[in-house]
Design an enzyme around this catalytic site. Structure first.
Site, PDB file in Angstrom:
ATOM      1  N   ASP A 286       0.878  -1.162   0.000  1.00 23.61           N
ATOM      2  CA  ASP A 286       0.000   0.000   0.000  1.00 23.61           C
ATOM      3  C   ASP A 286       0.924   1.222   0.000  1.00 23.61           C
ATOM      4  O   ASP A 286       2.153   1.096   0.077  1.00 23.61           O
ATOM      5  CB  ASP A 286      -0.972  -0.016   1.181  1.00 23.61           C
ATOM      6  CG  ASP A 286      -2.203   0.843   0.882  1.00 23.61           C
ATOM      7  OD1 ASP A 286      -2.141   1.680  -0.045  1.00 23.61           O
ATOM      8  OD2 ASP A 286      -3.223   0.701   1.562  1.00 23.61           O
TER       9      ASP A 286
HETATM   10  C1  NOJ Z   1      -3.936   3.864   0.101  1.00 22.71           C
HETATM   11  C2  NOJ Z   1      -5.150   3.008   0.222  1.00 22.71           C
HETATM   12  O1  NOJ Z   1      -5.132   2.284   1.439  1.00 22.71           O
HETATM   13  C3  NOJ Z   1      -5.309   2.041  -0.913  1.00 22.71           C
HETATM   14  O2  NOJ Z   1      -6.547   1.384  -0.787  1.00 22.71           O
HETATM   15  C4  NOJ Z   1      -5.216   2.766  -2.221  1.00 22.71           C
HETATM   16  O3  NOJ Z   1      -5.427   1.879  -3.285  1.00 22.71           O
HETATM   17  C5  NOJ Z   1      -3.855   3.426  -2.315  1.00 22.71           C
HETATM   18  N1  NOJ Z   1      -3.686   4.364  -1.222  1.00 22.71           N
HETATM   19  C6  NOJ Z   1      -3.657   4.151  -3.635  1.00 22.71           C
HETATM   20  O4  NOJ Z   1      -4.454   5.264  -3.688  1.00 22.71           O
END
Ligand code: NOJ
Length: 751
Positions: A286
């Site tokens: 993430d």
């Molecule tokens: C953080 C989020 O937790 C995740 O779900 C998302 O896909 C990414 N950022 C990219 O935006």
């Protein structure tokens, strides 16, 4: 007979040919990947493991070096969150024409509830219990996203959650792992279609692996600590279902799980995902979650973090620089091997081959296709149907809904902060990023007032609209407007709830009550016996106990997307008979959290509120305001007693559970027939109920349908003390009904 035999033979052969072709293409891809890998320098390999942020930021501040020069020097394998179509073409051209090996980029994006055409939030979609509809929503979302140059959707989020304070509860399918698994598989299929290399397919990315929905205190990014049994039974099933449905990628979660950050959690990534489930796709972190292992205090520096994350089995670094700064050092120090780096790069390259990017790097960057594909009227029509199917009717005392020519009301007032809102992404969420703007283009959303006013007027009602409480809270002035307006109405439709921007990542709340004094709107409009219909625009279960006790009609509209008003009008006027059912428990009060239907039996269950020495509160019953699976219709359904095909089954036998469901009202309607089980006496305490099947039926007035479910020992099994999935012989109860509370039951035995 002969014909059937031939058909079977032909079908089998077709399957053989397809399987053989797939095998060849897998082998072919692997050969090409290895050839390419052999030519790559270590720097180029690490570059392929690097994902850089594009023109919008969806997370914390990260290094924003010159993206184009990084692409040209082969330091970037993927770009996320880039909204400009033209820039994606420029970047892709640089990657394939100006780098030494010409490896194409893969573009990732958060496609959460639609891309250009905005659908209801995922939690709302789950309330439809309609897997075909959910798959179709993602097919449309994928078609639009792919036409706009995105190859990869960071969805579905399949985190089961029991905590509505957590802002991301809106992105999932609710509190149940069985429903969550069905939704996860439908969403993966919808995104990916039957061929990942197609210009209308995007790769799915199942997230957040794992445990994120169980974050302590409902606070984003917080600690997760749970037994292996809870992990196996409540958290992992939707992930496994998504892996089995063929999701090309997985995303790590931000949280620690039992102390170990998910991105460096070998047990999760290598042992379970790749080992037990035999899944062979690519795992992306993430947003800088590799780097955050250092902040968690679980890694000393980038070298340590890079080694730990790669060793766990994670492959690509989203938005951070951990691999870029630490992986070479980790290799030099012997913390990781060249073979491990090669394996991660192989997964990335294989992924790009599967997406068709090596055959045509511009497969999703075709301006003509883009012009022909985005925002088709039929997509909006589908969005309207989906939003109406997602709405859940919680109360309808005296049958005041639907509003038809026969209704005894003449003058209708539509009132509240969400009567006609054009700001704050209302009726949508933070995640409508594909629109490419922070605040939505108000011309795209049909608000309640925009649709309801003309549609109710066409039915002969006189309709007025009062937008009140637009600034933060309902003031005395707002309420006096409400009192005055309600005096001149026979029925009030109060549009209350939460802002669209109040849901999604980093949007957690400590209080589930209707905020900003909105309950006062209901109190003043309900005076003088003016019936009020409360329409809730929400991204999570909320609490509104005064309304439960005093407002005759309550409809959960969720955040319905672009077609909010039309869908609402369809439901309120009876054009669509509501059939949605809650995929999450609605509590009476925030203090009851976590409150979920499939809880373990306690030694002292409370059956009657106030009974001493039982598990309850002094000030509130421990039961919910509305149970899991609940939702009313404008018609009524009656359930027969349960019929079982046997009273005992062996481990290899199947039990058939049948009920007759009759529409006893005067209108056609949808009912979600739900099957739950309980293991009466197992080796350990088991949940009071567990969903094991459901079927959505549409019945004409007066019609009856027999619904039959099949149960096998696999459905009765659980993760036991010896870390094995097994069923205990003994007594079971099976329940069937229209929600988790109102059920018929019967008993049987597993021999
Ligand atoms: C953080 C989020 O937790 C995740 O779900 C998302 O896909 C990414 N950022 C990219 O935006």
């Amino acid at each position: 007979m002969k014909k059937t035999g031939f058909l079977l033979f032909a079908l089998t052969c077709l399957a053989c040919v397809q399987a053989a072709a797939q095998q060849t293409s897998v082998k072919d891809i692997d050969r090409k990947v290895n050839e390419l890998l052999a030519k790559m320098t270590l720097e180029e390999k690490i570059g392929q493991l690097q994902q850089r942020a594009g023109d919008i930021s969806t997370g914390t501040a990260v290094a924003k070096d010159d993206l184009m020069s990084q692409i040209r020097s082969g330091q970037v394998g993927s770009v996320l969150s880039n909204t400009s179509f033209e820039n994606k073409i420029i970047m892709q051209r640089a990657a394939v024409k100006e780098t030494r090996l010409g490896i194409p980029l893969v573009f990732g994006f958060d496609v959460i509830h639609g891309y250009k055409t905005i659908f209801p939030i995922p939690l709302a979609q789950a309330a439809s219990w309609d897997m075909g509809m959910i798959e179709q929503i993602e097919r449309i979302a994928a078609t639009e996203a792919a036409a706009d140059g995105q190859d990869w959707a960071f969805a579905p989020m399949v985190d089961v959650s029991r905590d509505p304070r957590w802002g991301r509860v809106m992105e999932g399918a609710g509190e149940d792992p069985y429903l969550g698994s069905k939704v996860a598989a439908a969403r993966v299929k919808g995104f990916q279609g039957s061929d990942l290399s197609s210009p209308t397919a995007v790769a799915a990315c199942v997230k957040h692996y794992a445990g994120y929905g169980f974050t302590e205190g409902g606070r984003d990014y917080n600690t997760v600590d749970m037994s292996d049994q809870r992990l196996r039974e409540m958290v992992l099933p939707p992930f496994e279902a998504a892996a089995k449905a063929g999701s090309a990628t997985f995303m790590n979660a931000f949280n620690t799980l039992n102390g170990v950050p998910a991105s460096m959690n070998k047990y999760l990534v290598s042992d379970i995902l790749r080992g037990e489930w035999g899944w062979s796709g690519m795992v992306v972190s993430d947003w800088n979650s590799f780097g955050e292992t250092i902040v968690h205090g679980a890694a000393a520096d980038e070298t340590d973090a890079a080694a730990k994350c790669l060793n766990a089995g994670s492959d690509m670094d989203m938005a951070g620089s951990t691999f870029q700064k630490g992986l070479k050092n980790a290799l030099d120090k012997g913390r990781v091997t060249k073979a491990q780096i090669d394996e991660a790069v192989r997964r990335v390259l294989r992924f790009k081959f599967q997406l068709g990017l090596f055959d045509n790097p511009f497969v999703r960057l075709d301006p003509k296709r883009r012009a022909e594909t985005l925002e088709k009227p039929e997509y909006r029509q589908f969005s309207r149907e989906a939003a109406a199917k997602s709405m859940v009717l919680l109360k309808n005392e005296g049958g005041i809904l639907p509003l038809t020519e026969k209704s005894p009301f003449k003058r209708i007032l539509i009132i509240g902060p969400y009567a006609n809102s054009h700001t704050n992404k209302d009726y949508m969420s933070f995640w409508t990023l594909g629109l490419g703007m922070r605040y939505y283009d108000s011309t795209k959303v049909v608000t309640p007032a925009m649709a309801l006013k003309p549609q109710l007027e066409a039915l002969g009602f006189s309709v007025s609209v009062q937008e009140i409480c637009l600034d933060a809270t309902c003031t005395e002035k707002d309420l006096s407007v409400a009192i005055q307006a309600a005096r001149e109405a026979d029925l009030v439709i109060a549009c209350v709830g939460e802002e669209g921007l109040n849901c999604g990542e980093s949007r957690c709340v400590s209080d589930l009550n209707l905020r900003d004094n909105q309950e006062q709107i209901l109190r003043v409009t309900s005076r003088n016996n003016k019936p009020t219909v409360m329409v809730l625009f929400n991204s999570r279960p909320m609490t509104f106990q005064w309304a439960n006790d005093n407002v005759p009609a309550i409809l959960v509209a969720w955040q319905p997307g672009f077609e909010a008003g039309n869908a609402l009008s369809d439901v309120l006027t009876g054009k669509v008979n509501p059939g949605g059912k809650l995929p999450v428990t609605f509590p009476r009060s925030t203090g009851q959290i976590p409150l979920y239907y499939n809880h373990l039996k306690t030694g002292r269950p409370q059956e009657i509120f106030g009974t001493m020495w039982t598990s309850g509160y002094l000030d509130l019953p421990s039961t919910p305001a509305y149970p899991f699976g609940f939702g009313l219709s404008y018609t009524k359904f009656a359930y027969s007693d349960i019929r079982l095909s046997k009273s005992q089954i062996s481990l290899t036998e199947t039990l058939e559970v049948s009920v007759d469901v009759t529409n006893t009202g005067g209108l056609a309607g949808d009912e979600v027939v739900q099957l739950y089980i309980n293991d009466v006496a197992a080796d350990i305490a088991r949940p009071v109920q567990e969903l094991k099947g459901f079927e959505k039926v549409n019945l004409a007035a007066g019609a009856t349908k027999t619904v039959t479910f099949k149960l096998t020992a696999a459905d009765l099994s659980y993760w036991n003390q010896n870390s094995k999935r097994k069923a205990d012989p003994g007594k079971f109860t099976v329940f069937v009904g229209g929600n988790a509370r109102d059920v018929k039951s019967a008993g049987f035995e597993l021999k």
